[in-house]
Design a protein around this motif. Sequence first.
Motif, PDB file in Angstrom:
ATOM      1  N   ASP A 110       0.811  -0.483 -11.336  1.00 15.72           N
ATOM      2  CA  ASP A 110       0.243   0.809 -11.727  1.00 15.72           C
ATOM      3  C   ASP A 110      -1.277   0.740 -11.824  1.00 15.72           C
ATOM      4  O   ASP A 110      -1.982   1.662 -11.403  1.00 15.72           O
ATOM      5  CB  ASP A 110       0.840   1.286 -13.052  1.00 15.72           C
ATOM      6  CG  ASP A 110       2.299   1.728 -12.911  1.00 15.72           C
ATOM      7  OD1 ASP A 110       2.770   1.917 -11.767  1.00 15.72           O
ATOM      8  OD2 ASP A 110       2.968   1.860 -13.949  1.00 15.72           O
ATOM      9  N   ALA A 111      -1.808  -0.377 -12.367  1.00 16.38           N
ATOM     10  CA  ALA A 111      -3.261  -0.557 -12.455  1.00 16.38           C
ATOM     11  C   ALA A 111      -3.865  -0.656 -11.060  1.00 16.38           C
ATOM     12  O   ALA A 111      -4.892  -0.031 -10.762  1.00 16.38           O
ATOM     13  CB  ALA A 111      -3.591  -1.801 -13.281  1.00 16.38           C
ATOM     14  N   TYR A 151      -6.726   1.728  -6.429  1.00 17.31           N
ATOM     15  CA  TYR A 151      -6.645   2.039  -5.003  1.00 17.31           C
ATOM     16  C   TYR A 151      -6.849   3.531  -4.768  1.00 17.31           C
ATOM     17  O   TYR A 151      -7.622   3.936  -3.901  1.00 17.31           O
ATOM     18  CB  TYR A 151      -5.290   1.586  -4.455  1.00 17.31           C
ATOM     19  CG  TYR A 151      -5.075   1.899  -3.007  1.00 17.31           C
ATOM     20  CD1 TYR A 151      -5.660   1.133  -2.013  1.00 17.31           C
ATOM     21  CD2 TYR A 151      -4.262   2.970  -2.630  1.00 17.31           C
ATOM     22  CE1 TYR A 151      -5.460   1.418  -0.677  1.00 17.31           C
ATOM     23  CE2 TYR A 151      -4.056   3.272  -1.295  1.00 17.31           C
ATOM     24  CZ  TYR A 151      -4.651   2.497  -0.321  1.00 17.31           C
ATOM     25  OH  TYR A 151      -4.455   2.781   0.997  1.00 17.31           O
ATOM     26  N   ALA A 152      -6.180   4.373  -5.564  1.00 17.12           N
ATOM     27  CA  ALA A 152      -6.302   5.813  -5.415  1.00 17.12           C
ATOM     28  C   ALA A 152      -7.737   6.267  -5.680  1.00 17.12           C
ATOM     29  O   ALA A 152      -8.269   7.117  -4.953  1.00 17.12           O
ATOM     30  CB  ALA A 152      -5.334   6.534  -6.343  1.00 17.12           C
ATOM     31  N   ALA A 153      -8.363   5.693  -6.701  1.00 20.21           N
ATOM     32  CA  ALA A 153      -9.750   6.052  -7.019  1.00 20.21           C
ATOM     33  C   ALA A 153     -10.681   5.646  -5.877  1.00 20.21           C
ATOM     34  O   ALA A 153     -11.556   6.419  -5.469  1.00 20.21           O
ATOM     35  CB  ALA A 153     -10.179   5.391  -8.320  1.00 20.21           C
ATOM     36  N   ARG A 154     -10.468   4.453  -5.344  1.00 21.87           N
ATOM     37  CA  ARG A 154     -11.279   3.963  -4.224  1.00 21.87           C
ATOM     38  C   ARG A 154     -11.074   4.843  -2.989  1.00 21.87           C
ATOM     39  O   ARG A 154     -12.036   5.233  -2.329  1.00 21.87           O
ATOM     40  CB  ARG A 154     -10.905   2.515  -3.952  1.00 21.87           C
ATOM     41  CG  ARG A 154     -11.913   1.740  -3.172  1.00 21.87           C
ATOM     42  CD  ARG A 154     -11.659   0.249  -3.090  1.00 21.87           C
ATOM     43  NE  ARG A 154     -10.271  -0.107  -2.756  1.00 21.87           N
ATOM     44  CZ  ARG A 154      -9.408  -0.699  -3.597  1.00 21.87           C
ATOM     45  NH1 ARG A 154      -9.771  -1.015  -4.814  1.00 21.87           N
ATOM     46  NH2 ARG A 154      -8.199  -0.985  -3.213  1.00 21.87           N
ATOM     47  N   GLU A 155      -9.822   5.168  -2.684  1.00 15.70           N
ATOM     48  CA  GLU A 155      -9.523   5.982  -1.505  1.00 15.70           C
ATOM     49  C   GLU A 155     -10.059   7.405  -1.646  1.00 15.70           C
ATOM     50  O   GLU A 155     -10.550   7.971  -0.684  1.00 15.70           O
ATOM     51  CB  GLU A 155      -8.008   6.022  -1.254  1.00 15.70           C
ATOM     52  CG  GLU A 155      -7.457   4.733  -0.698  1.00 15.70           C
ATOM     53  CD  GLU A 155      -8.047   4.367   0.657  1.00 15.70           C
ATOM     54  OE1 GLU A 155      -7.977   5.191   1.594  1.00 15.70           O
ATOM     55  OE2 GLU A 155      -8.573   3.247   0.780  1.00 15.70           O
ATOM     56  N   SER A 156      -9.960   7.977  -2.832  1.00 11.04           N
ATOM     57  CA  SER A 156     -10.450   9.350  -3.009  1.00 11.04           C
ATOM     58  C   SER A 156     -11.962   9.367  -2.883  1.00 11.04           C
ATOM     59  O   SER A 156     -12.521  10.362  -2.422  1.00 11.04           O
ATOM     60  CB  SER A 156      -9.997   9.928  -4.332  1.00 11.04           C
ATOM     61  OG  SER A 156     -10.596   9.241  -5.412  1.00 11.04           O
ATOM     62  N   GLY A 157     -12.629   8.297  -3.265  1.00 14.53           N
ATOM     63  CA  GLY A 157     -14.080   8.211  -3.099  1.00 14.53           C
ATOM     64  C   GLY A 157     -14.476   8.088  -1.644  1.00 14.53           C
ATOM     65  O   GLY A 157     -15.519   8.604  -1.220  1.00 14.53           O
TER      66      GLY A 157
END
Length: 167
Positions: free
Chosen positions: A152-153, A158-164
Motif C-alpha cells: 500500500d505504501a 507510485y501513484a503520486a509519482r505517476e500523477s506528477g
Amino acid sequence: MRKPLRIKDDYLNVLLDVASERTRQRGSRVYEIKIGLSLRELRLLRTIGMHPGITMGQLVRSVGIEKTLASKRVNTLVRRGLIAREIGTVDARQIELCLTDDGERTVLAAEPLGKKLERGFLNCLSAAEVDTLRTLLKKMIDAEAASRDRFDAWLAEYAARESGLNR
C-alpha cells in the motif's frame, strides 16, 4: 486482420481467478438447490461460525468478498434469521456477528455437501497434489497479508509519482 500478440497468457492470478469462478459457479448452483443459499452466503456463515463475535470489517478481510456485497449478504442472512448482530463485548461501538441456532444448523448441514463438491472438482489431482495446492494457496494468502502495508505504501508512492509525470 491483426496477428495475435505473443504475450504471457498464463498469469497465476488469472488462472486462479478462472478456476475459482468456474468452481464457485458450480458449487453455488448446488448449494442454492440443496441449502437455499449461495456459496458466498455460506462462506459468510462458515466464517462467522468459526469466529463468533467477528466484526464486519474482520469478516470482509477474511472472506475476500467486496465490502458492499458482503454487507448486503449479511443483511439478508440477518433477515432470514441465520445471523444475529450483537453489541461488541470489547468495544460497544462495534457490532459483532454470530450464528443463530438456525444458522449453525445450516452450516453444519452444508458441510458434507462442501466436502463432496471439493472432492469432485479436485478429482483430477492426487491427494498429495491437493495437499500441496492447499499449502501453496495458504502460503500465498499469508504472504499477501504480511506484505499488504508495504505494498500500500509503495502503491501510494507510485501513484503520486505517476500523477506528477502525467501533468
